[in-house]
Design an enzyme around this catalytic site. Structure first.
Site, PDB file in Angstrom:
ATOM      1  CG  HIS A   1       7.824 -11.335   3.947  1.00 48.14           C
ATOM      2  ND1 HIS A   1       8.160 -11.766   5.196  1.00 48.14           N
ATOM      3  CD2 HIS A   1       7.993  -9.990   3.964  1.00 48.14           C
ATOM      4  CE1 HIS A   1       8.512 -10.738   5.941  1.00 48.14           C
ATOM      5  NE2 HIS A   1       8.430  -9.640   5.220  1.00 48.14           N
TER       6      HIS A   1
HETATM    7  C1  UD1 Z   1       6.029  -5.389   2.977  1.00 53.21           C
HETATM    8  C2  UD1 Z   1       7.193  -4.539   3.447  1.00 53.21           C
HETATM    9  C3  UD1 Z   1       8.110  -5.384   4.298  1.00 53.21           C
HETATM   10  C4  UD1 Z   1       7.358  -6.066   5.411  1.00 53.21           C
HETATM   11  C5  UD1 Z   1       6.175  -6.814   4.858  1.00 53.21           C
HETATM   12  C6  UD1 Z   1       5.338  -7.348   5.983  1.00 53.21           C
HETATM   13  C7  UD1 Z   1       8.086  -2.757   2.009  1.00 53.21           C
HETATM   14  C8  UD1 Z   1       9.156  -2.407   1.056  1.00 53.21           C
HETATM   15  N1  UD1 Z   1       7.995  -4.052   2.327  1.00 53.21           N
HETATM   16  O1  UD1 Z   1       6.563  -6.426   2.174  1.00 53.21           O
HETATM   17  O2  UD1 Z   1       9.098  -4.557   4.879  1.00 53.21           O
HETATM   18  O3  UD1 Z   1       8.224  -6.978   6.045  1.00 53.21           O
HETATM   19  O4  UD1 Z   1       5.368  -5.922   4.080  1.00 53.21           O
HETATM   20  O5  UD1 Z   1       4.595  -8.452   5.590  1.00 53.21           O
HETATM   21  O6  UD1 Z   1       7.350  -1.904   2.456  1.00 53.21           O
HETATM   22  N2  UD1 Z   1       0.257  -8.654  -1.906  1.00 53.21           N
HETATM   23  C9  UD1 Z   1      -0.974  -9.260  -1.918  1.00 53.21           C
HETATM   24  N3  UD1 Z   1      -1.900  -8.821  -1.017  1.00 53.21           N
HETATM   25  C10 UD1 Z   1      -1.656  -7.841  -0.118  1.00 53.21           C
HETATM   26  C11 UD1 Z   1      -0.409  -7.227  -0.128  1.00 53.21           C
HETATM   27  C12 UD1 Z   1       0.548  -7.656  -1.022  1.00 53.21           C
HETATM   28  O7  UD1 Z   1      -1.237 -10.154  -2.698  1.00 53.21           O
HETATM   29  O8  UD1 Z   1      -2.558  -7.507   0.668  1.00 53.21           O
HETATM   30  C13 UD1 Z   1       1.279  -9.140  -2.874  1.00 53.21           C
HETATM   31  C14 UD1 Z   1       1.313  -8.317  -4.151  1.00 53.21           C
HETATM   32  O9  UD1 Z   1       1.601  -9.187  -5.197  1.00 53.21           O
HETATM   33  C15 UD1 Z   1       2.510  -7.417  -3.918  1.00 53.21           C
HETATM   34  C16 UD1 Z   1       3.429  -8.284  -3.074  1.00 53.21           C
HETATM   35  O10 UD1 Z   1       2.557  -9.058  -2.267  1.00 53.21           O
HETATM   36  O11 UD1 Z   1       3.124  -7.013  -5.098  1.00 53.21           O
HETATM   37  C17 UD1 Z   1       4.363  -7.494  -2.201  1.00 53.21           C
HETATM   38  O12 UD1 Z   1       3.630  -6.600  -1.362  1.00 53.21           O
HETATM   39  P1  UD1 Z   1       4.355  -5.322  -0.702  1.00 53.21           P
HETATM   40  O13 UD1 Z   1       3.472  -4.674   0.251  1.00 53.21           O
HETATM   41  O14 UD1 Z   1       4.961  -4.497  -1.780  1.00 53.21           O
HETATM   42  O15 UD1 Z   1       5.584  -5.962   0.027  1.00 53.21           O
HETATM   43  P2  UD1 Z   1       5.664  -7.123   1.112  1.00 53.21           P
HETATM   44  O16 UD1 Z   1       6.507  -8.212   0.555  1.00 53.21           O
HETATM   45  O17 UD1 Z   1       4.332  -7.480   1.621  1.00 53.21           O
HETATM   46  N1  UDP Z   2       2.420 -12.819  11.413  1.00 54.39           N
HETATM   47  C1  UDP Z   2       1.092 -13.232  11.473  1.00 54.39           C
HETATM   48  N2  UDP Z   2       0.682 -14.214  10.620  1.00 54.39           N
HETATM   49  C2  UDP Z   2       1.520 -14.817   9.740  1.00 54.39           C
HETATM   50  C3  UDP Z   2       2.869 -14.380   9.676  1.00 54.39           C
HETATM   51  C4  UDP Z   2       3.282 -13.366  10.520  1.00 54.39           C
HETATM   52  O1  UDP Z   2       0.315 -12.742  12.288  1.00 54.39           O
HETATM   53  O2  UDP Z   2       1.077 -15.714   8.998  1.00 54.39           O
HETATM   54  C5  UDP Z   2       2.832 -11.716  12.299  1.00 54.39           C
HETATM   55  C6  UDP Z   2       4.023 -12.025  13.178  1.00 54.39           C
HETATM   56  O3  UDP Z   2       3.617 -12.602  14.394  1.00 54.39           O
HETATM   57  C7  UDP Z   2       4.636 -10.659  13.373  1.00 54.39           C
HETATM   58  C8  UDP Z   2       4.343  -9.951  12.076  1.00 54.39           C
HETATM   59  O4  UDP Z   2       3.258 -10.653  11.475  1.00 54.39           O
HETATM   60  O5  UDP Z   2       3.983  -9.961  14.421  1.00 54.39           O
HETATM   61  C9  UDP Z   2       5.551 -10.018  11.197  1.00 54.39           C
HETATM   62  O6  UDP Z   2       5.224  -9.621   9.922  1.00 54.39           O
HETATM   63  P1  UDP Z   2       6.099  -9.958   8.656  1.00 54.39           P
HETATM   64  O7  UDP Z   2       6.913 -11.168   8.887  1.00 54.39           O
HETATM   65  O8  UDP Z   2       5.164  -9.970   7.528  1.00 54.39           O
HETATM   66  O9  UDP Z   2       6.981  -8.640   8.499  1.00 54.39           O
HETATM   67  P2  UDP Z   2       8.374  -8.139   9.099  1.00 54.39           P
HETATM   68  O10 UDP Z   2       8.337  -8.269  10.571  1.00 54.39           O
HETATM   69  O11 UDP Z   2       9.438  -8.943   8.445  1.00 54.39           O
HETATM   70  O12 UDP Z   2       8.433  -6.733   8.643  1.00 54.39           O
END
Ligand code: UD1
Ligand code: UDP
Length: 361
Positions: free
Chosen positions: A203
């Site tokens: 992601h």
């Molecule tokens: C965010 C965090 C990242 C974290 C991740 C955990 C920032 C900069 N990034 O990344 O550090 O590792 O969360 O998973 O804060 N979207 C959906 N549904 C949702 C949320 C997001 O469809 O409920 C889609 C949207 O298209 C959105 C994209 O995901 O534009 C990115 O979402 P965003 O929260 O900006 O960043 P993450 O990649 O989820």
């Molecule tokens: N995780 C989850 N379901 C998934 C993928 C990740 O519950 O399908 C959990 C994982 O065990 C960990 C957290 O989400 O606790 C990590 O989140 P993510 O990888 O989105 O973000 P990051 O740690 O890179 O910020």
């Protein structure tokens, strides 16, 4: 003691779950969900499974450009702090929700505390790295998960209010591991055997938004002889569709929805290896003794690499394939992330800080 905790994205729900329970035993908590993650499988499922109290406020900010998203959170958060007047503003990790909290908190009379302080990837092109640095510099209390994190803070001149507490994700994982083994039926549901599949998650912006990187990752995973279970983040699905890679991905990998925590932990525990660009997953793999192939050029969880459990391969097709298929073994299993009692330590330190502040007037 009144603590206002800010969460917004999946890993923050996991971290806050363990701290919130301890906090509420000794004080009041105002829980604020920024709304950064809003899909049921990225948000609600964690509140239900981990028994996290319903947020007192949901700012409903949702997805946007980084600047606008953070700005909306800042604007919505300020009145919440005015209304609730907490003693402490508790922030987790490195998301835009964390940064918004740091900015609002640093401009008010409240103790800003950062859980998971001091991590550095030394890659400023990563939005999370900027969020971490800025949050640490705005925090009065920095709770570091490892000794390396303490050293990283010292290297930037942050030494006051720094505590090595251990990692709250380790606390969470210890609670979840046995429960997931007892309760999760995900292996049966997917028809995969313990130890005979690879788990993959992607992601990170650098991997999803750079077409060649996502292409390389899909090509490497498609070549793995075992089944590859791929719980796909919505942003990754969007990009796979946009780049015309979606059909190939679905044909060659076992693509599933993002999973709830217990099912995900079960998958990670049972996987032969994991390929990921997640921060949390690298660490959880280490805790569960699952070998990890990290599809990033660098990591902030350097101890997992030093101990031989994690290989950094960037989004390089050949290196990913090689790390997933060749024989390699970790050298040792140290415990750099504490003893599973980080959340207790954090709550105790918060209480002590407030007592000291009261005494000194
Ligand atoms: C965010 C965090 C990242 C974290 C991740 C955990 C920032 C900069 N990034 O990344 O550090 O590792 O969360 O998973 O804060 N979207 C959906 N549904 C949702 C949320 C997001 O469809 O409920 C889609 C949207 O298209 C959105 C994209 O995901 O534009 C990115 O979402 P965003 O929260 O900006 O960043 P993450 O990649 O989820
Ligand atoms: N995780 C989850 N379901 C998934 C993928 C990740 O519950 O399908 C959990 C994982 O065990 C960990 C957290 O989400 O606790 C990590 O989140 P993510 O990888 O989105 O973000 P990051 O740690 O890179 O910020």
């Amino acid at each position: 003691m009144r603590v206002c905790s800010i969460v917004g994205a999946r890993p923050q729900f996991v971290k806050a779950a363990v701290v919130s329970r301890k906090l509420r035993a000794v004080g009041d908590e105002v829980l604020v969900h920024t709304g950064q993650h809003y899909d049921e499988e990225l948000s609600d499922v964690f509140f239900e499974e981990l028994d996290i109290p319903e947020p007192d406020y949901n700012l409903g900010v949702q997805s946007d450009t980084h600047g606008r998203q953070t700005a909306k959170m800042i604007a919505a958060l300020e009145p919440v702090l005015e209304e609730t007047t907490p003693d402490v503003l508790l922030l987790y990790g490195d998301t835009n929700s964390t940064l918004a909290g740091a900015i609002v908190g640093s401009k008010r009379d409240v103790t800003v505390a950062h859980v998971e302080a001091g991590l550095r990837s030394d890659n400023r092109a990563m939005p999370e790295e900027v969020n971490r640095v800025m949050t640490d510099h705005a925090s009065e209390l920095c709770f570091a998960p490892s000794e390396t994190a303490v050293d990283n803070l010292a290297a930037e001149g942050i030494t006051d209010g720094v505590y090595w507490t251990g990692d709250v994700m380790y606390d969470a994982l210890l609670k979840a591991r046995d429960r997931s083994r007892e309760r999760s039926t995900i292996l049966e549901d997917l028809g995969v055997d313990d130890g005979r599949f690879v788990l993959a998650t992607v992601h990170r912006q650098r991997n999803t938004d750079v077409r060649e990187n996502l292409e390389s990752i899909v090509a490497a995973l498609a070549d793995v002889p075992q089944p590859v279970v791929f719980p796909a983040h919505p942003r990754t699905v969007d990009r796979l569709r946009e780049y015309g890679l979606w059909d190939r991905t679905r044909d060659t990998l076992e693509v599933i929805e993002p999973q709830g925590y217990l099912d995900f932990v079960r998958l990670l525990d049972a996987a032969e290896r994991v390929a990921t660009d997640s921060g949390g997953v690298q660490k959880e793999a280490f805790f569960l003794e699952t070998r990890c192939v990290t599809m990033r050029p660098e990591t902030e969880w350097t101890e997992t690499v030093d101990a031989g459990w994690n290989r950094l391969v960037a989004a390089d097709e050949r290196r990913i394939r090689q790390a997933l298929t060749s024989n390699w073994k970790p050298d040792s299993h140290p415990r750099p992330y504490g003893d599973g009692l980080a959340s207790e330590r954090i709550v105790r330190l918060l209480g002590r800080k407030l007592e000291d502040d009261l005494e000194s007037g």
